[in-house]
Motif scaffolding. Structure first.
Motif, PDB file in Angstrom:
ATOM      1  N   LEU A  94       0.583  -1.445  -0.053  1.00  0.00           N
ATOM      2  CA  LEU A  94      -0.059   0.089   0.566  1.00  0.00           C
ATOM      3  C   LEU A  94       1.135   0.975  -0.232  1.00  0.00           C
ATOM      4  O   LEU A  94       0.676   2.373  -0.975  1.00  0.00           O
ATOM      5  CB  LEU A  94      -0.753  -0.411   1.062  1.00  0.00           C
ATOM      6  CG  LEU A  94      -1.921   0.776   1.111  1.00  0.00           C
ATOM      7  CD1 LEU A  94      -2.688   1.140  -0.087  1.00  0.00           C
ATOM      8  CD2 LEU A  94      -2.895   1.201   2.670  1.00  0.00           C
ATOM      9  N   VAL A  95       1.927   0.710   0.836  1.00  0.00           N
ATOM     10  CA  VAL A  95       2.601   2.319   0.720  1.00  0.00           C
ATOM     11  C   VAL A  95       3.380   2.630  -0.458  1.00  0.00           C
ATOM     12  O   VAL A  95       3.859   3.648  -1.342  1.00  0.00           O
ATOM     13  CB  VAL A  95       3.824   2.187   2.032  1.00  0.00           C
ATOM     14  CG1 VAL A  95       4.853   3.201   1.635  1.00  0.00           C
ATOM     15  CG2 VAL A  95       3.089   2.169   3.341  1.00  0.00           C
ATOM     16  N   HIS A  96       4.297   1.581  -1.650  1.00  0.00           N
ATOM     17  CA  HIS A  96       4.650   1.571  -2.714  1.00  0.00           C
ATOM     18  C   HIS A  96       3.955   2.162  -3.629  1.00  0.00           C
ATOM     19  O   HIS A  96       3.639   2.858  -4.317  1.00  0.00           O
ATOM     20  CB  HIS A  96       5.431   0.670  -2.774  1.00  0.00           C
ATOM     21  CG  HIS A  96       6.144  -0.521  -2.730  1.00  0.00           C
ATOM     22  ND1 HIS A  96       7.385   0.039  -1.549  1.00  0.00           N
ATOM     23  CD2 HIS A  96       6.761  -1.538  -1.978  1.00  0.00           C
ATOM     24  CE1 HIS A  96       8.097  -0.199  -0.924  1.00  0.00           C
ATOM     25  NE2 HIS A  96       8.203  -1.377  -1.432  1.00  0.00           N
ATOM     26  N   ALA A  97       2.230   1.765  -3.928  1.00  0.00           N
ATOM     27  CA  ALA A  97       1.741   2.782  -4.619  1.00  0.00           C
ATOM     28  C   ALA A  97       1.369   3.748  -4.381  1.00  0.00           C
ATOM     29  O   ALA A  97       0.815   4.375  -5.593  1.00  0.00           O
ATOM     30  CB  ALA A  97       0.492   1.482  -4.109  1.00  0.00           C
ATOM     31  N   SER A  98       0.892   3.898  -3.137  1.00  0.00           N
ATOM     32  CA  SER A  98       0.374   5.473  -3.169  1.00  0.00           C
ATOM     33  C   SER A  98       2.011   6.426  -3.380  1.00  0.00           C
ATOM     34  O   SER A  98       1.867   7.261  -4.018  1.00  0.00           O
ATOM     35  CB  SER A  98       0.512   5.450  -1.628  1.00  0.00           C
ATOM     36  OG  SER A  98       0.271   6.537  -0.902  1.00  0.00           O
ATOM     37  N   ASP A  99       3.437   5.828  -3.230  1.00  0.00           N
ATOM     38  CA  ASP A  99       4.443   6.142  -3.615  1.00  0.00           C
ATOM     39  C   ASP A  99       4.237   6.459  -5.484  1.00  0.00           C
ATOM     40  O   ASP A  99       4.863   7.491  -6.106  1.00  0.00           O
ATOM     41  CB  ASP A  99       5.980   5.753  -3.285  1.00  0.00           C
ATOM     42  CG  ASP A  99       5.872   6.278  -1.663  1.00  0.00           C
ATOM     43  OD1 ASP A  99       5.094   6.747  -1.265  1.00  0.00           O
ATOM     44  OD2 ASP A  99       6.696   5.406  -0.906  1.00  0.00           O
ATOM     45  N   LEU A 100       4.147   5.230  -6.093  1.00  0.00           N
ATOM     46  CA  LEU A 100       3.819   5.211  -7.544  1.00  0.00           C
ATOM     47  C   LEU A 100       2.841   6.184  -7.347  1.00  0.00           C
ATOM     48  O   LEU A 100       3.389   7.055  -8.718  1.00  0.00           O
ATOM     49  CB  LEU A 100       3.698   3.849  -7.711  1.00  0.00           C
ATOM     50  CG  LEU A 100       4.979   3.044  -7.478  1.00  0.00           C
ATOM     51  CD1 LEU A 100       4.119   1.944  -7.753  1.00  0.00           C
ATOM     52  CD2 LEU A 100       5.756   3.501  -8.655  1.00  0.00           C
TER      53      LEU A 100
END
Length: 167
Positions: free
Chosen positions: A136-142
């Protein structure tokens, strides 16, 4: 090689899916009719889906709430209604993508405080099938990294300024 905006978006979603170990990633963009529109290649055809920008569906909910969300099961009425009383299981995404969506991430594409789209990531490809908090953190950063570039590419082109008329 990338030749069109659609090619660029398709390549980006394929790379995001690989990075997050997901079955599929799709980008929904706000359109002139006030809907969230996405196009996906499914089998040998292109399929389009339009959803309202309101909390009656998970894509519209992410757009309106402007926060990334992870789901264990998009078909679980209790999980959905804990987020918003109007959210209900909705098989439009399953039918459109030709798959059964279990785990999913939805993350808004924001420019400043203004949403203009939503990224949908579905079905982690491992034993659990569930996305973990790190995903979820990676998706948000992307989404944060892509938002400005996508907004610029998708903005209507302004007509060039006309020189002042000479009198």
């Amino acid at each position: 090689s990338v030749h069109t905006l659609d090619d660029l978006l398709f390549e980006a979603t394929q790379r995001i899916s690989a990075f997050l170990n997901a079955e599929r990633t799709t980008l929904f963009m706000s359109d002139a009719q006030g809907q969230l529109r996405a196009v996906a290649w499914v089998e040998d055809s292109v399929r389009e889906l339009r959803l309202p920008r309101d909390p009656t569906n998970v894509i519209g909910f992410a757009y309106a709430a402007q926060v990334p969300l992870g789901f264990k099961n998009l078909n679980d009425a209790n999980e959905l209604q804990r987020l918003h009383p109007r959210l209900r299981p909705d098989d439009r995404l399953d039918r459109w993508l030709g798959t059964t969506i279990q785990g999913a991430i939805v993350a808004p594409l924001l420019v400043g405080d203004l949403p203009f789209g939503v990224m949908l990531v579905v079905n982690r490809q491992d034993e659990s099938g569930l996305f973990v908090p790190r995903d979820l953190v990676h998706a948000s950063d992307l989404c944060r990294a892509m938002a400005g570039t996508l907004a610029g590419l998708l903005a209507p082109r302004e007509a060039p300024a006309q020189p002042p008329a000479s009198g």
